[in-house]
Design a protein around this motif. Structure first.
Motif, PDB file in Angstrom:
ATOM      1  N   TRP A 111     -36.910 -99.578  71.958  1.00  0.00           N
ATOM      2  CA  TRP A 111     -36.451 -98.105  72.815  1.00  0.00           C
ATOM      3  C   TRP A 111     -37.475 -97.557  73.473  1.00  0.00           C
ATOM      4  CZ3 TRP A 111     -34.754 -93.458  68.900  1.00  0.00           C
ATOM      5  CH2 TRP A 111     -34.328 -92.527  69.369  1.00  0.00           C
ATOM      6  N   SER A 112     -37.071 -97.353  74.079  1.00  0.00           N
ATOM      7  CA  SER A 112     -39.431 -96.560  74.455  1.00  0.00           C
ATOM      8  C   SER A 112     -38.625 -95.617  75.348  1.00  0.00           C
ATOM      9  CB  SER A 112     -39.832 -97.098  75.748  1.00  0.00           C
ATOM     10  OG  SER A 112     -38.694 -97.993  76.947  1.00  0.00           O
ATOM     11  N   ILE A 113     -39.417 -94.398  75.582  1.00  0.00           N
ATOM     12  CA  ILE A 113     -39.377 -93.228  76.550  1.00  0.00           C
ATOM     13  C   ILE A 113     -40.963 -93.375  77.874  1.00  0.00           C
ATOM     14  CG2 ILE A 113     -39.446 -90.021  76.637  1.00  0.00           C
ATOM     15  CD1 ILE A 113     -38.749 -90.608  73.646  1.00  0.00           C
ATOM     16  N   SER A 114     -40.249 -92.670  78.750  1.00  0.00           N
ATOM     17  CA  SER A 114     -41.862 -92.742  80.108  1.00  0.00           C
ATOM     18  C   SER A 114     -41.438 -91.225  80.639  1.00  0.00           C
ATOM     19  CB  SER A 114     -41.620 -94.175  80.432  1.00  0.00           C
ATOM     20  OG  SER A 114     -41.460 -95.214  79.792  1.00  0.00           O
ATOM     21  N   LYS A 115     -42.447 -91.078  80.146  1.00  0.00           N
ATOM     22  CA  LYS A 115     -42.701 -89.765  81.763  1.00  0.00           C
ATOM     23  C   LYS A 115     -43.064 -90.021  83.041  1.00  0.00           C
ATOM     24  CE  LYS A 115     -44.487 -86.286  78.214  1.00  0.00           C
ATOM     25  NZ  LYS A 115     -44.732 -85.969  77.918  1.00  0.00           N
ATOM     26  N   ASN A 116     -43.452 -88.969  83.736  1.00  0.00           N
ATOM     27  CA  ASN A 116     -43.570 -89.399  85.494  1.00  0.00           C
ATOM     28  C   ASN A 116     -43.956 -88.379  85.998  1.00  0.00           C
ATOM     29  OD1 ASN A 116     -43.351 -89.730  88.163  1.00  0.00           O
ATOM     30  ND2 ASN A 116     -41.147 -88.806  88.418  1.00  0.00           N
ATOM     31  N   PRO A 117     -45.731 -88.971  85.921  1.00  0.00           N
ATOM     32  CA  PRO A 117     -46.974 -87.682  85.848  1.00  0.00           C
ATOM     33  C   PRO A 117     -46.691 -86.942  86.997  1.00  0.00           C
ATOM     34  CG  PRO A 117     -47.289 -90.074  85.259  1.00  0.00           C
ATOM     35  CD  PRO A 117     -46.088 -89.904  85.706  1.00  0.00           C
ATOM     36  N   ARG A 118     -45.865 -87.498  87.915  1.00  0.00           N
ATOM     37  CA  ARG A 118     -45.580 -87.051  89.723  1.00  0.00           C
ATOM     38  C   ARG A 118     -44.381 -86.041  89.447  1.00  0.00           C
ATOM     39  NH1 ARG A 118     -46.389 -91.749  93.738  1.00  0.00           N
ATOM     40  NH2 ARG A 118     -47.798 -92.603  92.904  1.00  0.00           N
ATOM     41  N   ASN A 119     -43.517 -85.824  88.056  1.00  0.00           N
ATOM     42  CA  ASN A 119     -42.499 -84.968  88.590  1.00  0.00           C
ATOM     43  C   ASN A 119     -42.339 -84.826  86.818  1.00  0.00           C
ATOM     44  OD1 ASN A 119     -39.266 -83.494  87.998  1.00  0.00           O
ATOM     45  ND2 ASN A 119     -39.018 -85.295  89.415  1.00  0.00           N
ATOM     46  N   SER A 120     -42.017 -83.385  86.382  1.00  0.00           N
ATOM     47  CA  SER A 120     -43.051 -83.424  85.136  1.00  0.00           C
ATOM     48  C   SER A 120     -41.486 -82.707  84.626  1.00  0.00           C
ATOM     49  CB  SER A 120     -43.534 -81.967  84.753  1.00  0.00           C
ATOM     50  OG  SER A 120     -42.659 -80.869  85.199  1.00  0.00           O
ATOM     51  N   LYS A 121     -40.502 -82.862  85.309  1.00  0.00           N
ATOM     52  CA  LYS A 121     -38.889 -82.800  84.943  1.00  0.00           C
ATOM     53  C   LYS A 121     -37.847 -83.993  84.391  1.00  0.00           C
ATOM     54  CE  LYS A 121     -37.862 -78.839  86.687  1.00  0.00           C
ATOM     55  NZ  LYS A 121     -37.071 -77.755  85.744  1.00  0.00           N
ATOM     56  N   GLU A 122     -38.571 -84.922  84.932  1.00  0.00           N
ATOM     57  CA  GLU A 122     -37.800 -86.740  84.688  1.00  0.00           C
ATOM     58  C   GLU A 122     -38.435 -87.215  83.228  1.00  0.00           C
ATOM     59  OE1 GLU A 122     -36.498 -88.358  88.752  1.00  0.00           O
ATOM     60  OE2 GLU A 122     -37.966 -88.989  88.506  1.00  0.00           O
ATOM     61  N   LEU A 123     -37.284 -87.747  82.501  1.00  0.00           N
ATOM     62  CA  LEU A 123     -38.006 -88.653  81.608  1.00  0.00           C
ATOM     63  C   LEU A 123     -36.770 -89.500  81.325  1.00  0.00           C
ATOM     64  CD1 LEU A 123     -37.726 -86.718  78.159  1.00  0.00           C
ATOM     65  CD2 LEU A 123     -40.193 -87.504  79.289  1.00  0.00           C
ATOM     66  N   PHE A 124     -37.957 -91.163  81.359  1.00  0.00           N
ATOM     67  CA  PHE A 124     -37.087 -91.897  81.802  1.00  0.00           C
ATOM     68  C   PHE A 124     -36.415 -92.798  80.073  1.00  0.00           C
ATOM     69  CE2 PHE A 124     -36.910 -97.054  82.547  1.00  0.00           C
ATOM     70  CZ  PHE A 124     -35.558 -97.028  82.958  1.00  0.00           C
ATOM     71  N   VAL A 125     -35.505 -93.013  79.830  1.00  0.00           N
ATOM     72  CA  VAL A 125     -35.316 -93.698  78.442  1.00  0.00           C
ATOM     73  C   VAL A 125     -34.908 -95.075  79.112  1.00  0.00           C
ATOM     74  CG1 VAL A 125     -34.142 -93.270  76.278  1.00  0.00           C
ATOM     75  CG2 VAL A 125     -34.395 -91.700  77.657  1.00  0.00           C
ATOM     76  N   GLU A 126     -35.413 -96.114  77.961  1.00  0.00           N
ATOM     77  CA  GLU A 126     -34.535 -97.905  77.765  1.00  0.00           C
ATOM     78  C   GLU A 126     -34.650 -97.985  76.833  1.00  0.00           C
ATOM     79  OE1 GLU A 126     -36.757-100.514  81.438  1.00  0.00           O
ATOM     80  OE2 GLU A 126     -37.430-100.060  79.686  1.00  0.00           O
TER      81      GLU A 126
END
Length: 280
Positions: A111-126
């Motif tokens: 289970w991972s959480i990833s951030k988007n350095p170019r868009n601080s409002k987004e989190l990607f979850v897998e």
């Protein structure tokens, strides 16, 4: 009549085999990248090798293709069919694991959480799974993830799940023919089982038994993007839950509120909940 039925059966089996072969080829062409290249690229984006080794191939390829995201922490969960025991290993955002090596297991959940350095409002979850040793019961394993709905909401049309399998062909006597295959799709959807303000649920659709082949690897993942509803920063928790029915099918998960899961369904099951604290 027997000849007609035999002819119909032969044509059906040929079409099934052809369909599976076309699927495998299309996946191979779509991937087109060596695993070593994928691992090296993802390591440069902060994903530790111990985590990459536990991910399903589908989850690894998906995050590789989303070049804007970098690793922000995760959890590896192992499961033993013999004991029914789940064990969690947390990996911090800096890639340092709480242990040096993940032990071999029947099932690995990543289970991972990833951030988007170019868009601080987004989190990607897998949330991915890999059955290293085939389970006897192969129905649908419910999976759920819950977040703080006062801080986040799921981005429209961002959910996706896929279930895949590898294996080898057998003859009418059950003897392996020597021909193998990888990357066949059992289920693929751009939709989930149930959506809630504080979470989402879906199913790992496990490939069952077949007279033409034997599945010797089951894997897949679900993914989605969360969007912040606030401009503030801080820390929050995300909760995950996995259920493996061990006696009958029909299990499901509901999310009454943030961090809360309700599992229902007939028969017994092994289940595991875990949580991850992250910054936003």
């Amino acid at each position: 009549m027997k000849k007609i039925f035999a002819t119909f059966l032969a044509i059906t089996l040929c079409l099934m085999t052809l369909s599976m072969n076309v699927t495998a080829v299309s996946l191979s062409v779509a991937n087109g990248v060596e695993n070593e290249v994928i691992d090296a690229t993802l390591r440069s984006r902060g994903y530790p090798q111990v985590f990459l080794d536990s991910m399903s191939p589908s989850a690894k390829l998906s995050i590789y293709e989303k070049s804007d995201f970098v690793f922000d922490g995760g959890i590896i969960t192992t499961y033993s069919q013999e004991t029914g025991i789940f064990t969690d290993y947390e990996i911090a955002a800096d890639g340092i694991a709480t242990i040096g090596q993940i032990p071999a297991s029947d099932l690995t959940l990543s289970w991972s959480i990833s951030k988007n350095p170019r868009n601080s409002k987004e989190l990607f979850v897998e949330y991915s799974y890999v059955w290293n040793n085939m389970p006897f019961f192969r129905w649908q394993d419910p999976i759920a993830v819950s977040w703080d709905d006062s801080l986040f909401e799921m981005k429209d049309d961002s959910f996706y799940k896929i279930d895949m399998y590898d294996g080898y062909y057998i003859n009418s006597s059950g003897v392996p023919t020597g021909e193998t295959f990888t990357g066949y799709i059992k289920s693929e959807e751009y939709g989930y089982a149930s959506g809630y303000s504080a979470g989402v649920t879906w199913y790992a659709d496990l490939r069952g038994y077949d007279v033409l082949y034997v599945a010797d690897a089951l894997y897949g993942h679900g993914e989605f993007t969360l969007e912040k509803k606030t401009s503030s920063t801080g820390s929050s928790k995300m909760y995950g839950h996995y259920v493996h029915p061990t006696a009958s099918f029909g299990a499901s998960i509901a999310i009454p509120k943030f961090g809360s899961f309700s599992v229902s369904g007939g028969g017994s099951s092994d289940e595991r909940g875990n949580q991850k604290t992250f910054s936003y």
